[in-house]
Write an enzyme that holds these catalytic residues in place. Structure first.
Site, PDB file in Angstrom:
ATOM      1  N   ASP A 100      -9.565  -6.898  -1.517  1.00  0.00           N
ATOM      2  CA  ASP A 100      -8.586  -6.236  -0.438  1.00  0.00           C
ATOM      3  C   ASP A 100      -9.606  -5.445   0.595  1.00  0.00           C
ATOM      4  OD1 ASP A 100      -6.685  -5.149   1.139  1.00  0.00           O
ATOM      5  OD2 ASP A 100      -6.001  -3.556  -0.354  1.00  0.00           O
ATOM      6  N   ASP A 123       1.035  -1.108   0.038  1.00  0.00           N
ATOM      7  CA  ASP A 123       0.009   0.012  -0.110  1.00  0.00           C
ATOM      8  C   ASP A 123       0.721   1.151  -0.089  1.00  0.00           C
ATOM      9  OD1 ASP A 123      -2.567  -1.302   0.152  1.00  0.00           O
ATOM     10  OD2 ASP A 123      -2.356  -1.649   2.066  1.00  0.00           O
TER      11      ASP A 123
END
Length: 214
Positions: free
Chosen positions: A172, A34
């Site tokens: 996700d 991320d």
């Protein structure tokens, strides 16, 4: 074959090299990373320099999830990390198509991310250009949220929508062993897992997750 993608955001920040070594020993093919700017989402996480350092210390394919405002401004830095997969939020820019073209021109796989409240129909004109669709199953940028059950319907809808296109579906957020199995059954190909993997017994958790999607 459905794959589990460990999210390094859920790992032990003080022992990232150890965590990377563990994942490689377990045969991990793709690492989810991320990139958060504190604006598009509240959290701040791995910047391009940190991603590049991790990439240089690993043999895994890197899947960078860009959670930031003005992604076009930062794309060259993300490309310079060496990441093989790069996804950009549909909601973060009016120029998604342009960014996708830049990613593809650089020889990387390009993905588009959609938030829980974003309808999958927004992707209909991008299907000839993208390699994967990342469906957020929580609101992005904050760990510890619960999986949004309505996401299973969205996964199934996207699966139907991309019929005939060589596009993978990635999911996700808030995913554990049981939910991973449900996501696979709905049509997911790539399942990102953070907290549920890096638990008190990561090796056992990882094995259980992999078995759940076989």
């Amino acid at each position: 074959m459905t794959k589990i993608l460990p999210s390094i955001f859920g790992a032990d920040i003080l022992n990232l090299q150890r965590e990377i070594n563990f994942l490689e020993e377990e045969g991990t093919e793709i690492l989810h990373v991320d990139l958060m700017d504190g604006n598009f989402v509240n959290n701040i996480a791995f910047g391009p320099n940190q991603i590049k350092a991790m990439k240089n210390a690993s043999i895994m394919t890197f899947d960078v999830h860009m959670m930031l405002d003005n992604p076009a401004k930062h794309l060259d830095d993300v490309l310079a990390t060496g990441a093989e997969m790069i996804s950009v939020h549909y909601e973060s820019t009016p120029h998604v198509h342009s960014i996708i073209q830049r990613i593809k021109k650089a020889g990387r796989k390009a993905g588009v991310v959609i938030n829980p409240a974003t309808p999958e129909s927004v992707l209909s004109y991008l299907l000839d250009d993208i390699d994967y669709i990342l469906i957020m199953t929580i609101n992005p940028g904050q760990a510890g949220q619960s999986f949004i059950e309505k996401s299973l319907e969205k996964i199934a809808n996207v699966k139907q929508m991309i019929a005939g296109h060589p596009i993978q579906i990635e999911v996700d957020g808030g995913i554990n062993e049981e939910i991973a199995k449900e996501c696979k059954e709905a049509g997911a190909d790539l399942i990102v897992v953070g907290g549920a993997l890096f638990s008190d017994s990561p090796k056992d958790s990882y094995q259980a997750l992999k078995e759940a999607v076989q």
